[in-house]
Design an enzyme around this catalytic site. Structure first.
Site, short mmCIF file in Angstrom:
data_model
loop_
_atom_site.label_atom_id
_atom_site.label_comp_id
_atom_site.label_asym_id
_atom_site.label_seq_id
_atom_site.Cartn_x
_atom_site.Cartn_y
_atom_site.Cartn_z
N TYR A 135 4.27 1.38 13.66
CA TYR A 135 4.37 2.19 12.44
C TYR A 135 3.41 1.67 11.38
O TYR A 135 3.55 0.54 10.90
CB TYR A 135 5.81 2.15 11.94
CG TYR A 135 6.12 2.95 10.70
CD1 TYR A 135 5.25 3.94 10.23
CD2 TYR A 135 7.31 2.75 10.00
CE1 TYR A 135 5.55 4.68 9.11
CE2 TYR A 135 7.62 3.49 8.88
CZ TYR A 135 6.74 4.44 8.43
OH TYR A 135 7.04 5.17 7.30
N LYS A 164 3.17 5.71 14.86
CA LYS A 164 3.46 6.58 13.72
C LYS A 164 2.44 6.26 12.63
O LYS A 164 2.33 5.12 12.18
CB LYS A 164 4.87 6.36 13.19
CG LYS A 164 5.20 7.25 11.98
CD LYS A 164 6.58 6.95 11.42
CE LYS A 164 6.81 7.70 10.11
NZ LYS A 164 8.09 7.30 9.47
#
Length: 292
Positions: A135, A164
């Site tokens: 992420y 992400k």
């Protein structure tokens, strides 16, 4: 793990004095997301105020979420800790309680080198068998990872399997797609870029928006995937002002205020975060009314 679609983010409801969790209300928020046809639930992200929870509270939210979802969709647990030791502890707990994946951010006080970040992810991967979503959210975590570096981790760390990307730079998504020949799943974490990201090949969209606007994000995802670009564009611009607003106003504050406006109390965000002021609440109410 083949994950795609809308990954819904619940807020973490507190008692009126903000001192305790309200797990029953958390269950109600999760139910709202499931009714909005999300494809997965991601607890303990930015919208869930994970940074403002004690370790005991963090574990309670993780356990309750897995138990309440009860296998209806995959559950992802967010982990953003300053120390590798604490990240390992949380990753092991996520596995122990039956979560399906973890979303791991490198959180920084000192500026971290790529070697330090790589070792952080590798150590967590060795401690827990759960798939890892890498992420990148520099605005919150203070660490900015390049597409090349994140793909290096996916290619070289056993459980790192997806990305992400939340910088708001669409070129990074194009880079992830082209450098991996479209083989590494990546997810959009920037609400107001949803249409561009999905057209750039994103496997899904991570968002708290379904807490307030139901299955409209899912409709947008489905329209893009079915090739109905006219419908997708119309759906996106219908949601655009709202999506931009909840980010600029602070996700936890905006979503909790919106739930309150809809008669679904989730408490206030935990201080020093503040609820939306009256003008912002009125603007949010108008947008929600228009979105039906």
């Amino acid at each position: 793990m083949n994950l795609s679609g809308i990954i819904g983010y619940p807020v973490t409801p507190f008692s009126p004095d903000n001192k305790q969790l309200d797990l029953n209300k958390l269950g109600s928020v999760i139910d709202v997301l499931l009714e909005a046809e999300v494809d997965a639930i991601a607890a303990l992200g930015s919208a869930g105020e994970a940074a403002y929870l004690s370790e005991e509270e963090w574990k309670q939210v993780a356990e309750y979420t897995v138990k309440h979802v009860a296998g209806r969709v995959p559950v992802i647990i967010g982990i953003a800790e300053l120390t590798t030791e604490q990240a390992v502890k949380y990753a092991q707990h996520a596995h122990h309680i039956g979560a399906n994946a973890i979303m791991l951010s490198p959180f920084s006080y000192y500026k971290l080198s790529e070697t330090e970040i790589f070792q952080h992810y590798e150590t967590v991967s060795e401690a827990s068998p759960l798939p890892i979503m890498v992420y990148n959210n520099p605005a919150t975590c203070g660490v900015d990872m390049t597409p090349e570096f994140m793909l290096k981790m996916v290619n070289n760390i056993k459980n790192a399997s997806m990305i992400k990307e939340s910088t708001g730079d669409i070129q990074r998504m194009h880079k992830i797609y082209t450098l991996s020949d479209g083989k590494v799943p990546f997810f959009n974490g920037c609400n107001h870029m949803a249409l561009e990201a999905l057209h750039a090949g994103a496997s899904g969209w991570c968002t708290a928006a379904p807490c307030l606007i139901g299955d409209k994000p899912k409709q947008l995802f489905d329209a893009v995937k079915s090739g109905d670009n006219k419908k997708a564009k119309a759906l996106f611009y219908q949601q655009y002002e709202f999506l931009e607003f909840i980010v600029s106003s602070g996700l936890a504050a905006a979503v909790k205020s919106g739930l309150s406006l809809q008669g679904k109390e989730a408490g206030n965000p935990r201080k020093p975060l503040l609820p939306l002021n009256k003008p912002a609440q009125q603007r949010l109410k108008s947008m929600l009314d228009n979105l039906g």
